[in-house]
Design a protein around this motif. Structure first.
Motif, short mmCIF file in Angstrom:
data_model
loop_
_atom_site.label_atom_id
_atom_site.label_comp_id
_atom_site.label_asym_id
_atom_site.label_seq_id
_atom_site.Cartn_x
_atom_site.Cartn_y
_atom_site.Cartn_z
N LEU A 269 6.73 46.93 -24.02
CA LEU A 269 6.67 45.73 -23.19
C LEU A 269 7.60 45.87 -21.98
N LEU A 270 8.81 46.39 -22.27
CA LEU A 270 9.78 46.60 -21.18
C LEU A 270 9.23 47.57 -20.15
N LEU A 271 8.61 48.62 -20.66
CA LEU A 271 8.06 49.63 -19.75
C LEU A 271 6.99 48.99 -18.86
N ALA A 272 6.13 48.16 -19.47
CA ALA A 272 5.07 47.52 -18.70
C ALA A 272 5.66 46.66 -17.59
N VAL A 273 6.67 45.87 -17.93
CA VAL A 273 7.31 45.01 -16.93
C VAL A 273 7.92 45.85 -15.81
N LEU A 274 8.61 46.92 -16.23
CA LEU A 274 9.24 47.80 -15.24
C LEU A 274 8.21 48.37 -14.28
N LEU A 275 7.13 48.89 -14.83
CA LEU A 275 6.12 49.54 -13.99
C LEU A 275 5.46 48.55 -13.03
N ILE A 276 5.21 47.34 -13.52
CA ILE A 276 4.58 46.33 -12.65
C ILE A 276 5.52 45.97 -11.50
N PHE A 277 6.81 45.79 -11.84
CA PHE A 277 7.77 45.48 -10.78
C PHE A 277 7.88 46.62 -9.78
N MET A 278 7.96 47.85 -10.29
CA MET A 278 8.06 48.99 -9.39
C MET A 278 6.85 49.06 -8.47
N GLY A 279 5.68 48.78 -9.03
CA GLY A 279 4.47 48.79 -8.23
C GLY A 279 4.54 47.80 -7.09
N MET A 280 5.02 46.58 -7.42
CA MET A 280 5.13 45.57 -6.37
C MET A 280 6.13 46.00 -5.30
N GLN A 281 7.24 46.60 -5.75
CA GLN A 281 8.26 47.06 -4.80
C GLN A 281 7.71 48.14 -3.88
N PHE A 282 6.99 49.09 -4.46
CA PHE A 282 6.44 50.18 -3.66
C PHE A 282 5.49 49.63 -2.60
N ILE A 283 4.63 48.70 -3.00
CA ILE A 283 3.67 48.18 -2.04
C ILE A 283 4.37 47.40 -0.94
N SER A 284 5.39 46.59 -1.30
CA SER A 284 6.14 45.88 -0.26
C SER A 284 6.81 46.87 0.68
N LEU A 285 7.38 47.94 0.11
CA LEU A 285 8.05 48.95 0.93
C LEU A 285 7.06 49.57 1.91
N GLY A 286 5.86 49.84 1.43
CA GLY A 286 4.83 50.41 2.29
C GLY A 286 4.48 49.47 3.43
N LEU A 287 4.37 48.17 3.12
CA LEU A 287 4.03 47.19 4.16
C LEU A 287 5.16 47.09 5.18
N LEU A 288 6.42 47.07 4.70
CA LEU A 288 7.56 47.06 5.63
C LEU A 288 7.53 48.30 6.50
N GLY A 289 7.21 49.44 5.87
CA GLY A 289 7.11 50.69 6.61
C GLY A 289 6.07 50.60 7.71
N GLU A 290 4.95 49.94 7.41
CA GLU A 290 3.90 49.77 8.42
C GLU A 290 4.43 48.97 9.61
N LEU A 291 5.21 47.92 9.32
CA LEU A 291 5.81 47.13 10.41
C LEU A 291 6.73 48.01 11.24
N GLN A 292 7.58 48.80 10.54
CA GLN A 292 8.53 49.68 11.22
C GLN A 292 7.80 50.66 12.12
N ALA A 293 6.72 51.22 11.61
CA ALA A 293 5.98 52.21 12.40
C ALA A 293 5.47 51.57 13.68
N ARG A 294 5.00 50.31 13.58
CA ARG A 294 4.52 49.65 14.79
C ARG A 294 5.65 49.37 15.76
N THR A 295 6.79 48.90 15.23
CA THR A 295 7.94 48.66 16.10
C THR A 295 8.36 49.94 16.80
N TYR A 296 8.40 51.03 16.03
CA TYR A 296 8.84 52.31 16.57
C TYR A 296 7.96 52.75 17.72
#
Ligand code: UDP
Ligand code: MG
Length: 320
Positions: A269-296
């Motif tokens: 159960l812990l692993l499942a929670v961890l993986l779901i959170f990591m997934g959300m973090q990665f996707i947010s990071l990617g979206l922030l990266g997309e913003l950065q790329a446009r600013t750059y």
């Protein structure tokens, strides 16, 4: 054609004069206009005084003196900024590179290459601390960047001026210039060079450089492949991680709801929670990266492509 020779200098007092004499002999015999740019990288010995003396006798010398030691990459970057030649030659200030190789580099450039890199096929440095790590690093860099050279660490290189204009260097990145340039679509070639043992002064690097090179390789790989589309990397990681987490959670939910199994003693159960959170973090990071790329790109009007030349009356919108 004008040549600019760029030489980083950090505590090389015994080498400068001899290097200058040897280099001048070669450059005079070539018959091209030239300048020699010494970058004093905050030397704490008499290097700067030696450079000043030679500069007073030879107006073709340019000496740029840093306020403190910024490292070889910064020194080379400054050399590119101050160079006025059509072709830029970079070499070490410790006489390990042989100026007599320069004519062969220029021949190669004349064949239409934008960048020619030296290959120290018979390298004169200690095996364990320098040549072995460098052999490994060269293999890794070659595979990761997809630009196949034998020797990335050789400072003796020649560049067409336009190549150096578009490249910004950080960290230990001067060794990745061929990879960066080739990522921009430049034609890169390699020639074998003579390498000599260091006679005076000490090497400025040791085994610790390997780690820094590997980290910079990571940066370069990312910048070359994904800088304009970060969501493709982070989003993929996010989907994989989140997907696995979701599947585990689904199985656990079914077991709990329909088979009455207890969840309290299931580490999964812990692993499942961890993986779901990591997934959300990665996707947010990617979206922030997309913003950065446009600013750059958009804040600096930096296109995401590089143009070799334009035929006909092509004109950028901004020029009107
Ligand atoms: N160098 C520099 N700043 C530094 C370290 C090195 O400008 O912080 C210069 C150094 O003076 C030499 C060149 O970079 O001209 C290569 O350094 P070194 O010979 O120590 O490296 P190696 O040949 O051992 O890889
Ligand atoms: Mg050296």
């Amino acid at each position: 054609m004008k040549l600019s020779v760029v030489i980083p200098i950090y505590n090389e007092e015994e080498n400068i004069k001899a290097l200058y004499d040897e280099l001048k002999g070669v450059l005079d015999s070539l018959g091209h206009d030239y300048e020699i740019i010494f970058i004093d990288d905050g030397s704490s010995d008499t290097s700067l005084a030696v450079l000043e003396t030679i500069q007073q006798q030879d107006p073709r010398l340019v000496v740029v003196s840093f306020r403190r030691n910024f490292g070889q990459t910064a020194a080379m970057s400054a050399g590119f900024d101050y160079a006025t030649g059509d072709v830029i030659v970079t070499m070490d200030g410790d006489m390990q590179n042989d100026p007599h190789d320069i004519p062969r580099f220029l021949e190669k450039m004349a064949e239409g290459y934008d960048l020619v890199s030296g290959w120290r096929h018979d390298r004169q440095d200690p095996f364990l601390s320098r040549r072995l790590p460098s052999m490994l690093a060269n293999k890794i860099i070659s595979v990761v960047t997809g630009v196949h050279l034998h020797d990335y660490g050789c400072t003796l290189k020649t560049f067409r001026k336009e190549i150096t204009r578009g490249i910004r260097l950080y960290g230990e990145m001067h060794r990745f210039i061929p990879a960066i340039a080739s990522g921009m679509g430049s034609r890169v070639a390699e020639v074998k060079v003579n390498h000599r043992p260091r006679r005076f002064g000490k090497s400025k690097y040791g085994i610790s450089r390997t780690i820094r090179v590997i980290l910079d390789l990571l940066t370069v790989k990312f910048l070359l492949s994904y800088a304009t589309r970060p969501i493709q990397v982070f989003g993929l990681l996010g989907i994989i991680s989140g997907g696995i987490g979701f599947c585990i959670a689904l199985v656990l939910t079914i077991e709990r709801q329909f088979f009455g199994m207890s969840l309290a003693n299931r580490p999964l159960l812990l692993l499942a929670v961890l993986l779901i959170f990591m997934g959300m973090q990665f996707i947010s990071l990617g979206l922030l990266g997309e913003l950065q790329a446009r600013t750059y790109h958009e804040s600096q009007n930096k296109p995401i492509y590089t143009v070799r030349k334009v035929l006909g009356r092509g004109r950028l919108d901004g020029d009107r």
